[in-house]
Design a protein around this motif. Structure first.
Motif, mmCIF file in Angstrom:
data_model
loop_
_atom_site.group_PDB
_atom_site.id
_atom_site.type_symbol
_atom_site.label_atom_id
_atom_site.label_comp_id
_atom_site.label_asym_id
_atom_site.label_seq_id
_atom_site.Cartn_x
_atom_site.Cartn_y
_atom_site.Cartn_z
ATOM 1 N N ARG A 1 0.826 -1.212 0.000
ATOM 2 C CA ARG A 1 0.000 0.000 0.000
ATOM 3 C C ARG A 1 0.857 1.258 0.000
ATOM 4 O O ARG A 1 0.376 2.334 -0.362
ATOM 5 N N ARG B 1 0.915 3.067 -3.334
ATOM 6 C CA ARG B 1 -0.259 3.714 -3.904
ATOM 7 C C ARG B 1 0.019 5.205 -4.109
ATOM 8 O O ARG B 1 0.727 5.833 -3.335
ATOM 9 N N LYS C 1 -1.800 9.051 -5.841
ATOM 10 C CA LYS C 1 -2.880 9.809 -6.463
ATOM 11 C C LYS C 1 -2.327 10.831 -7.451
ATOM 12 O O LYS C 1 -3.075 11.638 -7.990
#
Length: 291
Positions: A60, A63, A65
């Motif tokens: 994770r 990850r 954006k």
């Protein structure tokens, strides 16, 4: 052992790995294109970075954006590595390392137009002294000046732009995500160019490609640990131990010994970098609210 001593030890080890990676890249660059060297370095580094990210908190951590930001940083990093590896093949290792030290000075100057930061007059003076040191090393108009010096200055400029983007977005993205995608983009870009630059490696070159990737990841990991164990003001100055390793490795493998002007310029560059780090730390302490 105190936390600060652990940080200093990790920084010195990370810088040693960087120097070893540079020496390997210089050796490989005598035969192979910088694009091929970057490709294999990224190919080896990527699974190691993913593994470190996994142990640092799971996948994770990768990850994001902000894929466009990572794409931009990856392109800039590809330019950084391409220029630097090319420059390594054109200049002695110690001289190349000395020129690369100008990158933090570029960061300081570029932070004004790109980040809207303000440079205090003493910091500006220290930056100008550092650039004077670079001019002494490369000696424009002299026999030592050439395309190699310009290529390495371009590498330092690209590296500074990469640090500027890290300063702007680093607080919003996890460290390992930034490192991971910064490796993915060069891998893809150089893979696309590989058919035009491919040179079949000799058996011992495969070990060099492997070593280059391992040293690169090791440097990233240990330098990251250094800043966790010790304050930046204590750990960062030991980054300049790279000059010692560059001199030793250049002498050992290529019989290169820097002349007096490289040493004089290096002292000015390193001195200005340390002065800027000290003044920026003092300024940040003044701005910190008291308890």
């Amino acid at each position: 052992m105190s936390s600060s001593l652990k940080g200093i030890g990790c920084m010195c080890l990370g810088v040693l790995f960087l120097a070893l990676g540079d020496a390997v890249s210089k050796w490989l660059g005598e035969v192979h294109s910088p694009l091929q060297i970057i490709f294999f370095r990224a190919l080896v580094s990527l699974p190691l970075i993913a593994l470190l990210a996994y142990f640092a908190g799971g996948m994770r951590k990768l990850r994001t954006k902000r894929p466009k930001v990572h794409l931009l940083r990856g392109i800039i990093y590809t330019g950084t590595m391409g220029f630097f590896v090319l420059g390594l093949t054109m200049l002695p290792l110690a001289e190349a390392t000395a020129i690369a030290f100008v990158a933090p000075l570029f960061v300081t100057l570029l932070s004004v137009p790109l980040l809207g930061e303000r440079i205090e007059p003493p910091v500006l003076v220290a930056s100008l002294v550092g650039f004077l040191g670079v001019l002494i090393v490369v000696r424009p108009g002299g026999d030592a000046f050439g395309m190699g010096a310009l290529v390495l200055v371009a590498a330092a400029l690209c590296y500074a732009l990469m640090m500027i983007t890290a300063r702007r977005y680093g607080g919003r993205e996890h460290l390992w995500a930034m490192v991971f995608y910064m490796t993915v983009v060069p891998l893809v870009l150089t893979a696309a160019a590989l058919p035009w630059v491919w040179q079949t490696p000799l058996p011992w070159h495969w070990l060099g490609f492997l070593g280059s990737g391992v040293f690169g990841v090791g440097a990233t990991a240990f330098i990251t640990l250094a800043f966790r164990f010790a304050p930046a003001a204590i750990a960062a100055p030991f980054d300049y131990s790279a000059m010692l390793w560059a001199v030793l490795l250049g002498w050992w493998f290529w019989g290169e010994l820097p002349d007096v002007w490289v040493w004089v310029g290096s002292v000015l560059i390193i001195g200005s970098g340390l002065a800027i780090a000290y003044m920026e730390r003092r300024t940040s302490l003044k701005r910190r609210p008291s308890a």
